[in-house]
Design an enzyme around this catalytic site. Sequence first.
Site, short mmCIF file in Angstrom:
data_model
loop_
_atom_site.label_atom_id
_atom_site.label_comp_id
_atom_site.label_asym_id
_atom_site.label_seq_id
_atom_site.Cartn_x
_atom_site.Cartn_y
_atom_site.Cartn_z
N SER A 134 0.80 -1.18 0.15
CA SER A 134 -0.02 0.10 0.01
C SER A 134 0.87 1.25 0.03
O SER A 134 2.03 1.26 0.59
CB SER A 134 -0.89 -0.09 1.29
OG SER A 134 -1.52 1.23 1.40
N TYR B 125 -2.65 -0.85 9.73
CA TYR B 125 -2.53 -1.18 8.31
C TYR B 125 -1.24 -0.82 7.74
O TYR B 125 -0.43 -1.53 7.06
CB TYR B 125 -3.62 -0.45 7.71
CG TYR B 125 -3.96 -0.69 6.22
CD1 TYR B 125 -4.32 -1.99 5.66
CD2 TYR B 125 -3.36 0.32 5.12
CE1 TYR B 125 -4.17 -2.42 4.37
CE2 TYR B 125 -3.58 -0.08 3.75
CZ TYR B 125 -3.97 -1.36 3.73
OH TYR B 125 -4.33 -1.70 2.00
P1 NDP Z 1 -11.02 -6.11 -1.46
O1 NDP Z 1 -11.51 -6.26 0.05
O2 NDP Z 1 -12.02 -5.61 -2.59
O3 NDP Z 1 -10.90 -7.69 -1.80
C1 NDP Z 1 -10.09 -8.78 -1.23
C2 NDP Z 1 -9.67 -10.01 -1.78
O4 NDP Z 1 -8.94 -10.66 -0.76
C3 NDP Z 1 -11.25 -10.78 -1.86
O5 NDP Z 1 -10.92 -11.44 -2.88
C4 NDP Z 1 -11.17 -11.66 -0.74
O6 NDP Z 1 -11.90 -12.70 -0.66
C5 NDP Z 1 -9.81 -11.98 -0.61
N1 NDP Z 1 -9.35 -11.97 0.81
C6 NDP Z 1 -9.34 -11.41 2.06
N2 NDP Z 1 -9.13 -12.16 2.85
C7 NDP Z 1 -8.25 -13.32 2.43
C8 NDP Z 1 -7.73 -14.41 2.90
N3 NDP Z 1 -7.36 -14.39 4.42
N4 NDP Z 1 -7.22 -15.40 2.23
C9 NDP Z 1 -7.77 -15.19 0.96
N5 NDP Z 1 -8.22 -14.18 0.44
C10 NDP Z 1 -8.48 -13.25 0.98
O7 NDP Z 1 -9.59 -5.69 -1.39
P2 NDP Z 1 -8.72 -4.88 -2.46
O8 NDP Z 1 -9.13 -5.54 -4.09
O9 NDP Z 1 -9.28 -3.32 -2.60
O10 NDP Z 1 -7.35 -5.10 -1.87
C11 NDP Z 1 -6.48 -5.98 -2.46
C12 NDP Z 1 -5.21 -5.85 -1.97
O11 NDP Z 1 -4.55 -4.17 -2.51
C13 NDP Z 1 -4.91 -5.76 -0.22
O12 NDP Z 1 -3.75 -6.27 0.17
C14 NDP Z 1 -5.14 -4.28 0.01
O13 NDP Z 1 -4.50 -3.98 1.20
C15 NDP Z 1 -4.31 -3.59 -1.07
N6 NDP Z 1 -4.71 -2.33 -1.35
C16 NDP Z 1 -5.84 -1.66 -1.62
C17 NDP Z 1 -6.22 -0.30 -1.98
C18 NDP Z 1 -7.56 0.27 -2.23
O14 NDP Z 1 -7.57 1.40 -2.06
N7 NDP Z 1 -8.30 -0.67 -2.74
C19 NDP Z 1 -5.02 0.52 -1.63
C20 NDP Z 1 -3.68 -0.01 -1.20
C21 NDP Z 1 -3.52 -1.30 -1.09
P3 NDP Z 1 -13.33 -12.78 -0.61
O15 NDP Z 1 -14.06 -12.24 -1.75
O16 NDP Z 1 -13.48 -14.36 -0.42
O17 NDP Z 1 -13.72 -12.26 0.67
#
Ligand code: NDP
Length: 260
Positions: free
Chosen positions: A155, A169
């Site tokens: 991030s 975070y």
């Molecule tokens: P979302 O919450 O939209 O999606 C998260 C995804 O991760 C889903 O597919 C979820 O699965 C899966 N997931 C969550 N926990 C687990 C786990 N323990 N094991 C396997 N899968 C898991 O998140 P984003 O797409 O926004 O974020 C993706 C990454 O990018 C993260 O690491 C986040 O910290 C990072 N990020 C995001 C930003 C943003 O502004 N969106 C900014 C900076 C970083 P399920 O659908 O089954 O719950």
Amino acid sequence: MSSLDGSTAAVGTARTGRAQTGTARTRAALVTGGSRGIGAAIALRLAREGADVAVTYARDEAAAHKVVAEIESTGRRALALRADAATAVTRTADAFGGLDILVSNAGIGVLAPIGDLSADDLDRTLAVNVREVFLGAQSAAVTLRPGGRIISIGSSLAGYVGGPGGTLYAMSKSALTGLTKALARELGGRGITVNAVHPGPIDTDMNPADGPYAEPQRAGTALGRFGSRDEVASLVAYLVSEEAAYVTGAELVVDGGHAA
Ligand code: NDP
């Protein structure tokens, strides 16, 4: 956290996909948290670039099925796994005959003033954002073929916070810096690159562009807007390409200038 309990479930056609043809070997990729958001965009982009792709998910099996179907519609093999990262690495390699790319994308964002954060918040966040990334990378380190790629989704808060509520975070995402640099040193001899991608505000379920905290984030970027999931996937596509073979141990930011 259901995906961390060691249990596994799978949907997809990895073992029934079409036979490999031609001279170039199809690459095999695993994207953790690939059922929604940024991870789903990365999984689809890698498939369009020609890779067979497995995704993990935590709860939303229907969303994972949908991503599998979209990957298969590109002609590539796909697999959805409800599994911890290390198990998923092994199962992906078994299903696709090897592994070339690990994208550790699964993450959770617990944002609150430090006094409002519980020990459970700490444990959950470190389990998903750090422990799983480490164990996935550890498994990939022995499984990846020469020339492989490890990319961890961090991030922009790892480098610039800009406001309150981000202690846990930001701390969890900062840990990926050390992993990335140190592991790049360990795996460079096999031509494996290890990099971190740090997104800024990206429109997803985790951080919707019309959410209550969206406006200050938008205003904080140089470009005055949220980024899209595909804009993160583009950077990942570059890092897995042959053109990026000399990029390793690096942290690349895709944040619209949020940290500028
Ligand atoms: P979302 O919450 O939209 O999606 C998260 C995804 O991760 C889903 O597919 C979820 O699965 C899966 N997931 C969550 N926990 C687990 C786990 N323990 N094991 C396997 N899968 C898991 O998140 P984003 O797409 O926004 O974020 C993706 C990454 O990018 C993260 O690491 C986040 O910290 C990072 N990020 C995001 C930003 C943003 O502004 N969106 C900014 C900076 C970083 P399920 O659908 O089954 O719950």
